[in-house]
Design an enzyme around this catalytic site. Structure first.
Site, short mmCIF file in Angstrom:
data_model
loop_
_atom_site.label_atom_id
_atom_site.label_comp_id
_atom_site.label_asym_id
_atom_site.label_seq_id
_atom_site.Cartn_x
_atom_site.Cartn_y
_atom_site.Cartn_z
N CYS A 81 0.81 -1.23 0.00
CA CYS A 81 0.00 0.00 0.00
C CYS A 81 0.84 1.27 0.00
O CYS A 81 0.55 2.21 -0.74
CB CYS A 81 -0.98 -0.01 1.17
SG CYS A 81 -0.22 0.04 2.81
N HIS A 133 -2.29 1.20 7.12
CA HIS A 133 -2.69 1.13 5.72
C HIS A 133 -2.92 2.53 5.17
O HIS A 133 -3.36 3.43 5.90
CB HIS A 133 -3.98 0.30 5.59
CG HIS A 133 -4.34 -0.05 4.18
ND1 HIS A 133 -3.56 -0.85 3.38
CD2 HIS A 133 -5.40 0.31 3.42
CE1 HIS A 133 -4.14 -0.98 2.20
NE2 HIS A 133 -5.26 -0.27 2.19
N HIS A 145 -5.99 1.58 -3.64
CA HIS A 145 -5.00 1.11 -2.68
C HIS A 145 -4.56 -0.30 -3.05
O HIS A 145 -5.16 -0.95 -3.90
CB HIS A 145 -5.58 1.12 -1.26
CG HIS A 145 -6.76 0.22 -1.09
ND1 HIS A 145 -6.75 -0.87 -0.25
CD2 HIS A 145 -8.00 0.23 -1.64
CE1 HIS A 145 -7.92 -1.48 -0.29
NE2 HIS A 145 -8.71 -0.82 -1.14
#
Length: 193
Positions: A81, A133, A145
């Site tokens: 990510c 994240h 993402h």
């Protein structure tokens, strides 16, 4: 991936040609190719045309869709990510970000969820007290993402899972659009240690 990129390019060119032919036939002024691209990416990504302000952003996301997840990966063979957001900012905005989601968060000015704009970063704390994240907001509550389960994808901030773990949005300040080489080198050296 090359086939996907080729098909997308051909579709885009085809849309431009058809639109231009129709415009010439109706003797109206020529259509703006940027508007055609915005309409195309709007349909593919499920984002309103009015939200598709940066076609370079949407093209980048489209080209990476489906790339598998790989922790520490930084190529189309596999990416995580933070490297996805790092690559996006490098290629779309010519801006350097930190190498992980926590470093990236430290560089941004927080933005309320209802004030997010395409290109802003969205951060999550998934089963943790710290940020775990990061994604890139693309409009209409959607963000791109690299998911650990499905690779590069588009998700909705209103889905129960993402709503539950959402932490904050962030935007790089105008006066801090890139990091110096020393900061990047220091981050990289710390990563290796």
């Amino acid at each position: 991936m090359k086939t996907k990129k080729f098909i997308a390019s051909m579709l885009f060119i085809g849309l431009c040609l058809v639109s231009q032919a129709q415009t010439n036939r109706n003797s109206k002024p020529e259509s703006d190719p940027d508007n055609l691209a915005k309409e195309y990416f709007s349909q593919i990504m499920g984002v309103a045309v009015s939200a598709t302000t940066n076609t370079k952003l949407y093209q980048f996301v489209y080209e990476w869709l489906g790339t598998p997840y790989r922790l520490g990966g930084d190529s189309k063979r596999g990416i995580d990510c933070s490297k996805f957001s790092y690559e996006l900012y490098d290629k779309v905005f010519n801006t350097s970000l930190g190498y992980n989601s926590r470093n990236q968060y430290s560089q941004v000015k927080t933005v309320e969820k209802n004030e997010l704009k395409a290109g802003d970063l969205v951060f999550f704390k998934i089963r943790s007290r710290s940020i775990t994240h990061v994604g890139v907001y693309i409009g209409d509550n959607k963000f791109a993402h690299a998911s650990s389960s499905k690779g590069v994808m588009i998700s909705n901030l209103n889905e129960p899972y993402w709503r539950r773990y959402y932490y904050n949005g962030g935007r790089l300040p105008e006066d801090n659009k890139s990091l110096t080489a020393e900061i990047l080198k220091a981050e990289k050296d710390n990563k290796l240690n």
